[in-house]
Design a protein around this motif. Sequence first.
Motif, PDB file in Angstrom:
ATOM      1  N   LEU A  54     -73.664  16.999   0.200  1.00  0.00           N
ATOM      2  CA  LEU A  54     -72.579  16.328   0.938  1.00  0.00           C
ATOM      3  C   LEU A  54     -71.300  17.153   0.901  1.00  0.00           C
ATOM      4  O   LEU A  54     -70.589  17.269   1.908  1.00  0.00           O
ATOM      5  CB  LEU A  54     -72.326  14.943   0.337  1.00  0.00           C
ATOM      6  CG  LEU A  54     -73.327  13.842   0.683  1.00  0.00           C
ATOM      7  CD1 LEU A  54     -73.054  12.591  -0.149  1.00  0.00           C
ATOM      8  CD2 LEU A  54     -73.271  13.503   2.163  1.00  0.00           C
ATOM      9  N   ILE A  55     -70.996  17.718  -0.270  1.00  0.00           N
ATOM     10  CA  ILE A  55     -69.804  18.573  -0.383  1.00  0.00           C
ATOM     11  C   ILE A  55     -69.926  19.786   0.522  1.00  0.00           C
ATOM     12  O   ILE A  55     -68.979  20.180   1.218  1.00  0.00           O
ATOM     13  CB  ILE A  55     -69.602  19.005  -1.853  1.00  0.00           C
ATOM     14  CG1 ILE A  55     -69.232  17.793  -2.710  1.00  0.00           C
ATOM     15  CG2 ILE A  55     -68.527  20.080  -1.955  1.00  0.00           C
ATOM     16  CD1 ILE A  55     -69.181  18.086  -4.200  1.00  0.00           C
ATOM     17  N   LYS A  56     -71.105  20.381   0.542  1.00  0.00           N
ATOM     18  CA  LYS A  56     -71.341  21.555   1.387  1.00  0.00           C
ATOM     19  C   LYS A  56     -71.165  21.221   2.871  1.00  0.00           C
ATOM     20  O   LYS A  56     -70.632  22.012   3.650  1.00  0.00           O
ATOM     21  CB  LYS A  56     -72.742  22.094   1.134  1.00  0.00           C
ATOM     22  CG  LYS A  56     -73.052  23.396   1.857  1.00  0.00           C
ATOM     23  CD  LYS A  56     -74.434  23.909   1.458  1.00  0.00           C
ATOM     24  CE  LYS A  56     -74.738  25.226   2.180  1.00  0.00           C
ATOM     25  NZ  LYS A  56     -76.094  25.736   1.808  1.00  0.00           N
ATOM     26  N   LYS A  57     -71.590  20.015   3.249  1.00  0.00           N
ATOM     27  CA  LYS A  57     -71.544  19.623   4.658  1.00  0.00           C
ATOM     28  C   LYS A  57     -70.170  19.127   5.079  1.00  0.00           C
ATOM     29  O   LYS A  57     -69.689  19.439   6.187  1.00  0.00           O
ATOM     30  CB  LYS A  57     -72.587  18.536   4.913  1.00  0.00           C
ATOM     31  CG  LYS A  57     -72.696  18.112   6.370  1.00  0.00           C
ATOM     32  CD  LYS A  57     -73.860  17.153   6.568  1.00  0.00           C
ATOM     33  CE  LYS A  57     -74.011  16.780   8.037  1.00  0.00           C
ATOM     34  NZ  LYS A  57     -75.162  15.871   8.265  1.00  0.00           N
ATOM     35  N   PRO A 102     -63.669  12.989   3.677  1.00  0.00           N
ATOM     36  CA  PRO A 102     -64.531  12.685   4.833  1.00  0.00           C
ATOM     37  C   PRO A 102     -65.890  12.066   4.515  1.00  0.00           C
ATOM     38  O   PRO A 102     -66.598  11.650   5.423  1.00  0.00           O
ATOM     39  CB  PRO A 102     -64.714  14.056   5.483  1.00  0.00           C
ATOM     40  CG  PRO A 102     -64.587  15.024   4.358  1.00  0.00           C
ATOM     41  CD  PRO A 102     -63.577  14.435   3.415  1.00  0.00           C
ATOM     42  N   ALA A 103     -66.301  12.018   3.237  1.00  0.00           N
ATOM     43  CA  ALA A 103     -67.628  11.497   2.908  1.00  0.00           C
ATOM     44  C   ALA A 103     -67.569  10.611   1.669  1.00  0.00           C
ATOM     45  O   ALA A 103     -66.660  10.719   0.843  1.00  0.00           O
ATOM     46  CB  ALA A 103     -68.607  12.648   2.683  1.00  0.00           C
ATOM     47  N   THR A 104     -68.566   9.726   1.541  1.00  0.00           N
ATOM     48  CA  THR A 104     -68.650   8.790   0.418  1.00  0.00           C
ATOM     49  C   THR A 104     -70.072   8.785  -0.127  1.00  0.00           C
ATOM     50  O   THR A 104     -71.037   8.791   0.640  1.00  0.00           O
ATOM     51  CB  THR A 104     -68.283   7.359   0.866  1.00  0.00           C
ATOM     52  OG1 THR A 104     -66.968   7.362   1.427  1.00  0.00           O
ATOM     53  CG2 THR A 104     -68.332   6.385  -0.309  1.00  0.00           C
ATOM     54  N   CYS A 105     -70.176   8.764  -1.462  1.00  0.00           N
ATOM     55  CA  CYS A 105     -71.489   8.657  -2.100  1.00  0.00           C
ATOM     56  C   CYS A 105     -71.423   7.576  -3.179  1.00  0.00           C
ATOM     57  O   CYS A 105     -70.595   7.659  -4.092  1.00  0.00           O
ATOM     58  CB  CYS A 105     -71.908   9.993  -2.720  1.00  0.00           C
ATOM     59  SG  CYS A 105     -73.516   9.942  -3.542  1.00  0.00           S
ATOM     60  N   VAL A 106     -72.268   6.578  -3.043  1.00  0.00           N
ATOM     61  CA  VAL A 106     -72.363   5.515  -4.044  1.00  0.00           C
ATOM     62  C   VAL A 106     -73.706   5.638  -4.755  1.00  0.00           C
ATOM     63  O   VAL A 106     -74.758   5.620  -4.115  1.00  0.00           O
ATOM     64  CB  VAL A 106     -72.250   4.120  -3.402  1.00  0.00           C
ATOM     65  CG1 VAL A 106     -72.501   3.033  -4.462  1.00  0.00           C
ATOM     66  CG2 VAL A 106     -70.881   3.928  -2.771  1.00  0.00           C
ATOM     67  N   VAL A 107     -73.650   5.787  -6.088  1.00  0.00           N
ATOM     68  CA  VAL A 107     -74.859   5.769  -6.905  1.00  0.00           C
ATOM     69  C   VAL A 107     -74.952   4.390  -7.534  1.00  0.00           C
ATOM     70  O   VAL A 107     -74.055   3.968  -8.269  1.00  0.00           O
ATOM     71  CB  VAL A 107     -74.822   6.854  -7.997  1.00  0.00           C
ATOM     72  CG1 VAL A 107     -76.062   6.746  -8.897  1.00  0.00           C
ATOM     73  CG2 VAL A 107     -74.742   8.245  -7.374  1.00  0.00           C
ATOM     74  N   LEU A 108     -76.017   3.658  -7.207  1.00  0.00           N
ATOM     75  CA  LEU A 108     -76.203   2.301  -7.720  1.00  0.00           C
ATOM     76  C   LEU A 108     -77.337   2.293  -8.733  1.00  0.00           C
ATOM     77  O   LEU A 108     -78.516   2.440  -8.383  1.00  0.00           O
ATOM     78  CB  LEU A 108     -76.518   1.328  -6.585  1.00  0.00           C
ATOM     79  CG  LEU A 108     -76.696  -0.140  -7.014  1.00  0.00           C
ATOM     80  CD1 LEU A 108     -75.396  -0.695  -7.598  1.00  0.00           C
ATOM     81  CD2 LEU A 108     -77.183  -0.992  -5.857  1.00  0.00           C
TER      82      LEU A 108
END
Length: 337
Positions: free
Chosen positions: A27-30, A61-67
């Motif tokens: 995600l960071i790369k993109k 610009p992006a979000t990551c949720v680890v559940l």
Amino acid sequence: MAAPIYLYSGPEIGSRNEQVESIKNSLIKKFGDVDNYLLYASDSKIEDIIAKLQTESLFVPATCVVLREAELVKKKEEIELLSSWLKGAKDSAVLILVTDEISVDSKLDKLVPKENKQIFWAMDESRLASWLQGYFRKNGYAIEADAVDSILELTENNTEALRGECNRFFLCFPKDHTITESDVEQILAHNREESAFTLFDAMANPNESPSSRLEESLSILQKILLTKNNSPVMILAGLASCFRRLELWHSIHAGGAYLDEFTLKTKGFSSKTARNQYSRAARVWSFGQCAAVLASISGTDSEIRSSGQSLQETQLSMLLYEIIMKNGGRCAKYEAV
């Protein structure tokens, strides 16, 4: 394009965490930057999780949720909310479902594309030994076979725990040093951080009274619960592993049988530290009591999974009382120590 939802399950925490990090890095790369959230199903509402995924930031610009504890997501309305979110989800908002279990609710499982799912199985002892040798070699160290056996006996058997313990050797010895069993005794046996295995050792001291063992064990439990990334489920799994090994110790010594060093190694008791530990523990709990203790651990595991985080500390403390003071007998009501 696959939906932005992933499911990583199984007890091999190290490899599983590496895969989670690889998704974050992609995600960071993109997108250049990512808002990262770590949430627990026992503490979080699905609508709040979706709100985080849908909130767009002007700066990130992006979000990551680890559940984590994804096995607790079972309610029809929760899965329907996730399904609705997925219909319009953007690839800049990613949800990673994580569980120590092998599977999750079948309706939740169906939401995740096949290519976005992976089970991380526990490694057997031979694979863990190879992993350890490779990890030391990669960092410029050699290690003796007996030292490998000792590390495996003193550490939780997943690569996350092993990596953390092995890194301590790199601070204490120069490169090209060969790690010996004596080094393991010095670095891990006497200076290791508290874990389910040090907890078991304190619980199994026959030279202390039950009340003294309970007091020390509760203190160690508190330290474990304050550490980063502690997991009551992993504490229970570690204790269960110890008591299953104690059952094995009892069975191979049934009738006072003498076992030579080679036989003990073939049964998984390679180091003197482990042999002394289980010899002491066998004086505290009989074979039959081990079965009762394992039943208590299993019962507590079920209670914790169903009740969430709010009562975990109380339930774990009660389990220690049952194991130490009642040899695995369950408490029907409050009993003063």
